[in-house]
Motif scaffolding. Structure first.
Motif, short mmCIF file in Angstrom:
data_model
loop_
_atom_site.label_atom_id
_atom_site.label_comp_id
_atom_site.label_asym_id
_atom_site.label_seq_id
_atom_site.Cartn_x
_atom_site.Cartn_y
_atom_site.Cartn_z
N ARG A 22 -21.07 -35.12 17.80
CA ARG A 22 -20.26 -33.89 17.80
C ARG A 22 -18.86 -34.22 18.32
O ARG A 22 -18.69 -34.85 19.36
N VAL A 23 -17.85 -33.77 17.60
CA VAL A 23 -16.46 -34.03 17.97
C VAL A 23 -15.95 -32.89 18.84
O VAL A 23 -16.18 -31.71 18.53
N GLY A 24 -15.29 -33.23 19.92
CA GLY A 24 -14.72 -32.23 20.81
C GLY A 24 -13.40 -32.69 21.38
O GLY A 24 -13.08 -33.88 21.36
N GLU A 25 -12.65 -31.74 21.88
CA GLU A 25 -11.35 -31.99 22.48
C GLU A 25 -11.55 -32.14 23.99
O GLU A 25 -12.13 -31.26 24.63
N PHE A 26 -11.06 -33.22 24.57
CA PHE A 26 -11.19 -33.44 26.01
C PHE A 26 -10.42 -32.38 26.76
O PHE A 26 -9.25 -32.11 26.48
N ARG A 27 -11.08 -31.72 27.73
CA ARG A 27 -10.45 -30.66 28.52
C ARG A 27 -10.29 -31.01 29.99
O ARG A 27 -9.47 -30.44 30.67
N PRO A 38 -15.22 -27.49 21.48
CA PRO A 38 -15.29 -27.63 20.02
C PRO A 38 -13.90 -27.50 19.40
O PRO A 38 -13.09 -26.70 19.85
N VAL A 39 -13.65 -28.26 18.37
CA VAL A 39 -12.35 -28.29 17.73
C VAL A 39 -11.98 -26.92 17.16
O VAL A 39 -10.82 -26.52 17.20
N CYS A 40 -12.96 -26.18 16.64
CA CYS A 40 -12.69 -24.87 16.03
C CYS A 40 -12.88 -23.74 17.02
O CYS A 40 -13.03 -22.58 16.64
N GLY A 41 -12.89 -24.03 18.31
CA GLY A 41 -13.04 -23.01 19.33
C GLY A 41 -14.50 -22.84 19.73
O GLY A 41 -15.40 -23.34 19.08
#
Length: 77
Positions: A22-27, A38-41
């Motif tokens: 699963r691809v995600g944005e580092f926060r 998640p990339v799409c929110g």
């Protein structure tokens, strides 16, 4: 001796190998875990740094395309 993983910059796209890539944005960091969004929110999730790798160019392209499609459909801002 295990080296500490290098902390990525906020916003970098990463792959969580413990969740079927699963691809995600580092926060950020939450205790011993890294928080990804998640990339799409949606809701962030936590992952152990050992289960994370940097997204490949193709994975980044797919994620950015999905984000653009979701924006144009009004699903995310």
């Amino acid at each position: 001796m295990n080296a500490e993983p290098v902390l990525p910059l906020v916003g970098v796209l990463l792959v969580d190998t413990s969740r079927h890539d699963r691809v995600g944005e580092f926060r950020g960091v939450a205790g011993p875990y890294w928080s990804l969004r998640p990339v799409c929110g949606g809701a962030e999730w936590e992952v152990e740094p050992v289960n994370v790798r940097v997204a490949s160019p193709m994975e980044r392209l797919r994620a950015e395309n999905a984000r653009s499609n979701a924006r144009s459909a009004g699903r995310i801002l």
